[in-house]
Design a protein around this motif. Sequence first.
Motif, PDB file in Angstrom:
ATOM      1  N   ARG A 165       0.844  -1.245   0.085  1.00  3.25           N
ATOM      2  CA  ARG A 165       0.043   0.032  -0.151  1.00  3.25           C
ATOM      3  C   ARG A 165       0.817   1.305   0.028  1.00  3.25           C
ATOM      4  NH1 ARG A 165      -4.143  -1.172   4.925  1.00  3.25           N
ATOM      5  NH2 ARG A 165      -2.067  -2.095   5.615  1.00  3.25           N
ATOM      6  N   PHE A 166       1.818   1.238   0.697  1.00  2.68           N
ATOM      7  CA  PHE A 166       2.677   2.315   0.639  1.00  2.68           C
ATOM      8  C   PHE A 166       3.456   2.509  -0.149  1.00  2.68           C
ATOM      9  CE2 PHE A 166       7.124   4.349   1.950  1.00  2.68           C
ATOM     10  CZ  PHE A 166       6.489   5.616   2.394  1.00  2.68           C
ATOM     11  N   GLY A 167       4.370   1.537  -0.938  1.00  2.00           N
ATOM     12  CA  GLY A 167       5.173   1.903  -1.950  1.00  2.00           C
ATOM     13  C   GLY A 167       4.153   2.080  -3.311  1.00  2.00           C
ATOM     14  N   SER A 168       3.137   1.447  -3.406  1.00  7.84           N
ATOM     15  CA  SER A 168       2.321   1.751  -4.645  1.00  7.84           C
ATOM     16  C   SER A 168       1.760   2.995  -4.591  1.00  7.84           C
ATOM     17  CB  SER A 168       1.058   0.798  -4.661  1.00  7.84           C
ATOM     18  OG  SER A 168       0.414   0.656  -3.719  1.00  7.84           O
ATOM     19  N   SER A 169       1.204   3.538  -3.452  1.00  2.02           N
ATOM     20  CA  SER A 169       0.627   4.741  -3.227  1.00  2.02           C
ATOM     21  C   SER A 169       1.946   6.038  -3.763  1.00  2.02           C
ATOM     22  CB  SER A 169       0.194   5.118  -2.203  1.00  2.02           C
ATOM     23  OG  SER A 169      -0.174   6.454  -1.777  1.00  2.02           O
ATOM     24  N   LEU A 170       2.847   5.797  -3.131  1.00  2.00           N
ATOM     25  CA  LEU A 170       4.182   6.507  -3.443  1.00  2.00           C
ATOM     26  C   LEU A 170       4.599   6.542  -4.851  1.00  2.00           C
ATOM     27  CD1 LEU A 170       6.522   8.328  -2.378  1.00  2.00           C
ATOM     28  CD2 LEU A 170       7.796   6.201  -1.895  1.00  2.00           C
ATOM     29  N   ALA A 171       4.531   5.564  -5.331  1.00  2.00           N
ATOM     30  CA  ALA A 171       5.004   5.254  -6.670  1.00  2.00           C
ATOM     31  C   ALA A 171       4.184   6.053  -7.888  1.00  2.00           C
ATOM     32  CB  ALA A 171       5.103   3.620  -7.130  1.00  2.00           C
TER      33      ALA A 171
END
Length: 241
Positions: A37-43
């Motif tokens: 969730r964090f990585g995909s949102s950031l990306a």
Amino acid sequence: MGNLLHGLRARGKKKRRAGVGRPAHGEQRIAVIGLGRFGSSLAAELMARKWDVVGLDENERRVQRHRDLLTHTAVADATDDEVLRQLGVHDFSSAVVAIGSDVEASILVTSNLLEAGVPNVWAKAISRQHGMILERLGAHHVVLPEHEMGERVAHLVTGRMLDFIEFDDDYALVKTIAPRVATGVPLGETGVRATYGVTVVGIKRSGQDFTYATAETVVQPGDVIIVTGRTQAVESFAELE
């Protein structure tokens, strides 16, 4: 490994000029390792800001879900230094280790990136202890998204603040409705800085945009102001009526 690289090259044919290891917008390229969730949102946010984003994850389903959203994606074990090297991540100016609950993997990947000399390594931590380890490794930036968001929301729920951001050195930025002590006369005459240890740096009046505050600015009741100072000082100031 051959299949991994072949798949990455095949998927990236239409975007060849912005490929791994080559900058698409100067230095605006970054590897996001971990597509939870964090990585995909950031990306996704980085892509919206026109960055060249390579997303890596061991989970094939996650990678498939993002393959048309990011510049490049790959199913990869980023704890293997050779995998990162073959994907060109060592040549990137920035990388984010967004791995969630696997603390060991987070530490190994961060260590690999630092040893490779990646200039700007951001690492997500899931606890203060995890964060301390990452800092001792030498990570340039450590974030605790769940903790920081929880702390921020707690300030908003329990006080009069409209927004709250705290920095590492016990310094905070607060958005709040102007208390009476800051209204009616020019800010330079209110004594707010001397009395409360805070500085009003911005002001927003209803129907207008935010603007910088100066010593001559006169704040009116109901105005929204941006205040900076030591955390305890801005917290106390925001509680004034």
